[in-house]
Structure formats: structure tokens, C-alpha cells
Design an enzyme around this catalytic site. Structure first.
Site, PDB file in Angstrom:
ATOM      1  N   ASP A  34     -25.989   4.360  -2.907  1.00 54.59           N
ATOM      2  CA  ASP A  34     -24.796   4.246  -2.078  1.00 54.59           C
ATOM      3  C   ASP A  34     -23.511   4.385  -2.890  1.00 54.59           C
ATOM      4  O   ASP A  34     -23.082   3.444  -3.560  1.00 54.59           O
ATOM      5  CB  ASP A  34     -24.824   2.882  -1.365  1.00 54.59           C
ATOM      6  CG  ASP A  34     -23.618   2.710  -0.482  1.00 54.59           C
ATOM      7  OD1 ASP A  34     -23.216   1.568  -0.226  1.00 54.59           O
ATOM      8  OD2 ASP A  34     -23.048   3.735  -0.058  1.00 54.59           O
ATOM      9  N   ASP A 218     -19.367   9.153   0.428  1.00 57.40           N
ATOM     10  CA  ASP A 218     -20.188   7.963   0.643  1.00 57.40           C
ATOM     11  C   ASP A 218     -21.626   8.346   1.008  1.00 57.40           C
ATOM     12  O   ASP A 218     -21.935   8.576   2.175  1.00 57.40           O
ATOM     13  CB  ASP A 218     -19.577   7.107   1.754  1.00 57.40           C
ATOM     14  CG  ASP A 218     -20.316   5.784   1.912  1.00 57.40           C
ATOM     15  OD1 ASP A 218     -19.874   4.956   2.735  1.00 57.40           O
ATOM     16  OD2 ASP A 218     -21.339   5.583   1.230  1.00 57.40           O
TER      17      ASP A 218
HETATM   18  C1  LIG Z   1     -16.317  -4.705   6.522  1.00 52.85           C
HETATM   19  C2  LIG Z   1     -16.388  -4.655   4.991  1.00 52.85           C
HETATM   20  C3  LIG Z   1     -15.402  -3.654   4.420  1.00 52.85           C
HETATM   21  C4  LIG Z   1     -15.736  -2.279   4.956  1.00 52.85           C
HETATM   22  C5  LIG Z   1     -15.483  -3.625   2.892  1.00 52.85           C
HETATM   23  N1  LIG Z   1     -16.831  -3.254   2.465  1.00 52.85           N
HETATM   24  C6  LIG Z   1     -16.997  -2.028   1.903  1.00 52.85           C
HETATM   25  O1  LIG Z   1     -16.139  -1.182   1.797  1.00 52.85           O
HETATM   26  C7  LIG Z   1     -18.405  -1.727   1.414  1.00 52.85           C
HETATM   27  C8  LIG Z   1     -18.467  -2.003  -0.091  1.00 52.85           C
HETATM   28  N2  LIG Z   1     -18.698  -0.306   1.655  1.00 52.85           N
HETATM   29  C9  LIG Z   1     -18.914   0.108   2.947  1.00 52.85           C
HETATM   30  O2  LIG Z   1     -18.930  -0.659   3.877  1.00 52.85           O
HETATM   31  C10 LIG Z   1     -19.095   1.609   3.212  1.00 52.85           C
HETATM   32  C11 LIG Z   1     -17.751   2.265   3.028  1.00 52.85           C
HETATM   33  C12 LIG Z   1     -16.813   1.788   4.088  1.00 52.85           C
HETATM   34  S1  LIG Z   1     -15.186   2.377   3.783  1.00 52.85           S
HETATM   35  C13 LIG Z   1     -14.248   0.904   3.880  1.00 52.85           C
HETATM   36  N3  LIG Z   1     -20.034   2.292   2.325  1.00 52.85           N
HETATM   37  C14 LIG Z   1     -21.224   1.652   2.075  1.00 52.85           C
HETATM   38  C15 LIG Z   1     -22.120   1.580   3.283  1.00 52.85           C
HETATM   39  N4  LIG Z   1     -22.417   2.900   3.826  1.00 52.85           N
HETATM   40  C16 LIG Z   1     -23.384   0.892   2.802  1.00 52.85           C
HETATM   41  C17 LIG Z   1     -24.416   0.712   3.837  1.00 52.85           C
HETATM   42  C18 LIG Z   1     -25.610   1.404   3.731  1.00 52.85           C
HETATM   43  C19 LIG Z   1     -26.632   1.226   4.648  1.00 52.85           C
HETATM   44  C20 LIG Z   1     -26.410   0.328   5.726  1.00 52.85           C
HETATM   45  C21 LIG Z   1     -25.213  -0.375   5.840  1.00 52.85           C
HETATM   46  C22 LIG Z   1     -24.221  -0.186   4.892  1.00 52.85           C
HETATM   47  C23 LIG Z   1     -15.129  -5.004   2.367  1.00 52.85           C
HETATM   48  O3  LIG Z   1     -16.038  -5.606   1.729  1.00 52.85           O
HETATM   49  O4  LIG Z   1     -13.975  -5.375   2.547  1.00 52.85           O
END
Ligand SMILES: CC[C@H](C)[C@H](NC(=O)[C@H](C)NC(=O)[C@@H](CCSC)NC[C@@H](N)Cc1ccccc1)C(=O)O
Length: 332
Positions: A34, A218
């Protein structure tokens, strides 16, 4: 050092899962690589059985090289409102022949229902920047950051494919996996993501619009979430397409012919075939309504360029040596 690992898509290319060996003797788990997060976390023997539905479990007590990181915890949330948390071990991790002897392996003691339901996914291997790793009190490094100094080249590459296995390579750019030149573009790592400028877009019979927008590469996101006005303009070219207000997503008749989507990186232009954008049925019970692979982003200020876009190219994630990190794209 360099290595190559085969990655296999789940149904509808929802995720691409890659075998990773952890511990001594090796315990093999299939992880979702990821580039949108920076924690390596796994389903573990510490989870309540009610949270497990077929996943392989890492059991540190069965690894002679596992060592608990005393007092360390982790807790991560994702854009789709899924989450997980737990404690931390260090152990030997081997990906496609490249090994790091004391990789932080974050074992889950809690996972949200989306992960429990995802029966083939044994955890995530984060490949974004270590600045957003969630381990406390002492942040840990990603696998890529840990192996970087031992790699022949400071890169990893993604060759994802439509409904077929592909590869993740570390430390080498395999010329047999792409055609033509690689076009590189600078990365802004300030949010911890592989964020870059998409130079513009085009589709169907409209000419390419040089209207740049920011996006993150991503590999852990299935679809391509692009600026709402671009998604709207694209689906206006698809007869019968509509924004399903309940889903907040575009759906259309499954027999629609979808235009290709062109995106720009620098002076280069890449094509996402329309057939990739006819992503899947909206609902197994209705064979006439299909769900789009291009969807509006949630107005978070940047696009999320997931597998729908990435699988149409060969992508180089380049940590750079003295220079800033950069992304490379090539046709294949
Ligand atoms: C709601 C959380 C927000 C999005 C933010 N988290 C993130 O940006 C995290 C690191 N990355 C993610 O939530 C996203 C990018 C979002 S852009 C803000 N990538 C990882 C995601 N595809 C992983 C995944 C794979 C399979 C099943 C589910 C999820 C935070 O921690 O603030």
C-alpha cells in the site's frame, strides 16, 4: 540487492496480494502492498477469533527471531473508515528475496469489520513515507526505507495488471516490463504520500485539457478518485450514466461503451482503457447496472490515483539519492 515478488489480484482487482515471509521459520502471509500508508501490520494470533475469517495469522511465539518492542503500540485509520491497531514486534521480513532482519511487524489486536470480511488479505505492507507511520512512542520505518541502503537502485516498481498477476520489484527497474521512455515527475512528500501533479486529462473525442491537479499514487486503493468536475464531464459521455446519490458514485448500464481516459505526466500521455473503467457490477443481484472505475474524489484536496490508473502503466517509486523523491511512469 534486488528482488521481485508476484502480486495477485482478488476478484475484480479489488486488491493485489503479495506473499511476504515473516520470522524463523518463515511464516508466509499475503499482504496488500500500500503506497498510501506506512504501517506493515498483520493479522495475528493475538486477535479474537471473532475478528478472523480465513486470514493467515502471524504468531510471534513461533518465531525464534521475533522480539517484542516493549511499550510500542500502533493505531491506523483509512479513508474508507476502516481501521486496525495493536502492538509491535521486530522480526525478519523477506519480500521477493530482499530481506530485512529487524523490520517492525505491527501485529493487530483489533481490526475493523472491513478487514475481517476481506478473507484473503492478511494485512498491509505500507510503502508511503515513514513520516506517517503510526507506531508510538517511537515511530518505525517502512520496509522500503529499511532496505533502501542495500538496494542496487533506490527504487521499487509496480507492474499491476488487469485481471492478471503482476509484480512488485525492489532495487531494480526491469526493462522487460515497459516500453518507450520512463517520464519522471517530482514528488511532494510533505503529507507522507507519493503526491505528484497530473498534467491534465482527456477522454473520448474531447481534446486533451492541460488542467493540472494533484494526486497520490495509491496501490492500496482500488479505484481512481479524481476531481468531481472531471468525473462529471467523463460520465456525461456515457449514455445512461448517473450519479447514484446513495453510493455517491457513478453507475451506468453494463453494456455501455466507456471512453478511454487519458492522463498526463509532464509531456507524456497515458491511456486508461475504457474496459478498465467498466469496473464491476454494482450489485451481484442486478446484472444490468455497473460501477465506474473513475469516481469523484471526496474533496480532500487531492486525487487518489489507485489501481484503475496504476495498472495501465509501469510505475517507478524512486526515493532519489540526493535529489527529491520522484515518480516515473511508462507505457507497457
Ligand atoms: C480517515 C483516515 C485518513 C484518510 C488518514 N489516513 C490515511 O491517509 C491512510 C494512511 N491512508 C489511506 O486511508 C488511503 C489514502 C487516503 S488519502 C487521505 N490509502 C491507503 C488505503 N488505500 C489502505 C487500505 C487498503 C485496503 C483497505 C482499506 C484501506 C488519517 O489517518 O488521517
Amino acid at each position: 540487492d534486488s528482488g521481485s515478488a508476484k502480486t495477485t489480484p482478488e476478484k475484480d482487482d479489488l486488491e493485489y496480494l503479495t506473499p511476504v515471509s515473516i520470522g524463523t521459520p518463515p511464516q508466509v502471509l499475503n499482504l496488500d502492498f500500500d503506497s498510501g500508508s506506512s504501517d506493515l501490520w498483520v493479522f495475528s494470533s493475538e486477535l479474537p477469533q471473532s475478528s478472523v475469517s480465513g486470514q493467515s495469522l502471524y504468531d510471534p511465539s513461533k518465531s525464534s527471531t521475533a522480539e517484542e518492542v516493549q511499550g510500542a503500540t500502533w493505531n491506523i485509520s483509512y479513508g474508507d473508515q476502516s481501521s486496525s491497531n495493536g502492538i509491535v514486534y521486530r522480526d525478519v521480513v523477506n519480500v521477493g528475496g530482499v530481506e530485512f532482519k529487524s523490520q517492525a511487524v505491527e501485529i493487530a489486536t483489533t481490526v475493523s469489520s472491513q478487514f475481517t470480511r476481506d478473507t484473503n488479505n492478511d494485512g498491509l505492507l505500507g510503502l508511503a513515507f515513514s513520516s506517517i507511520n503510526t507506531v508510538q512512542p517511537q515511530q518505525e520505518k517502512t520496509f522500503f526505507d529499511n532496505i533502501l541502503s542495500n538496494l542496487d537502485a533506490p527504487v521499487w516498481t509496480a507492474d499491476l495488471k488487469y485481471h492478471a498477476p503482476g509484480t512488485y520489484d525492489f532495487g531494480v527497474i526491469d526493462k522487460s516490463k515497459y516500453t518507450g521512455d520512463i517520464t519522471y515527475t517530482d514528488v511532494d512528500q510533505s503529507d507522507g504520500f507519493w503526491m505528484f501533479d497530473v498534467a491534465g486529462y482527456g477522454f473520448g473525442n474531447s481534446t486533451f485539457k492541460a488542467a493540472p491537479f494533484k494526486g497520490i499514487a495509491d496501490t492500496g486503493t482500488t479505484l481512481a478518485m479524481i476531481p468531481a468536475e472531471i468525473a462529471g464531464a467523463y460520465y456525461r459521455q456515457v449514455k445512461g450514466a448517473k450519479l447514484d446519490s446513495q453510493q455517491g458514485a457513478y453507475v451506468f448500464p453494463c453494456d455501455s461503451v466507456l471512453p478511454d481516459f487519458i492522463f498526463g505526466v509532464g509531456n507524456a500521455r497515458y491511456t486508461i482503457p475504457g474496459k478498465f473503467i467498466n469496473y464491476s457490477l454494482l450489485d451481484e443481484s442486478d446484472p444490468t447496472t455497473c460501477f465506474g472505475g473513475l469516481q469523484p474524489d471526496m474533496g480532500i484536496g487531492f486525487a487518489i490515483l489507485g489501481d484503475i490508473l496504476l495498472k495501465s502503466t509501469f510505475v517507478v517509486f524512486d526515493a532519489g539519492t540526493e535529489s527529491t523523491p520522484r515518480l516515473g511512469f511508462a507505457k507497457k
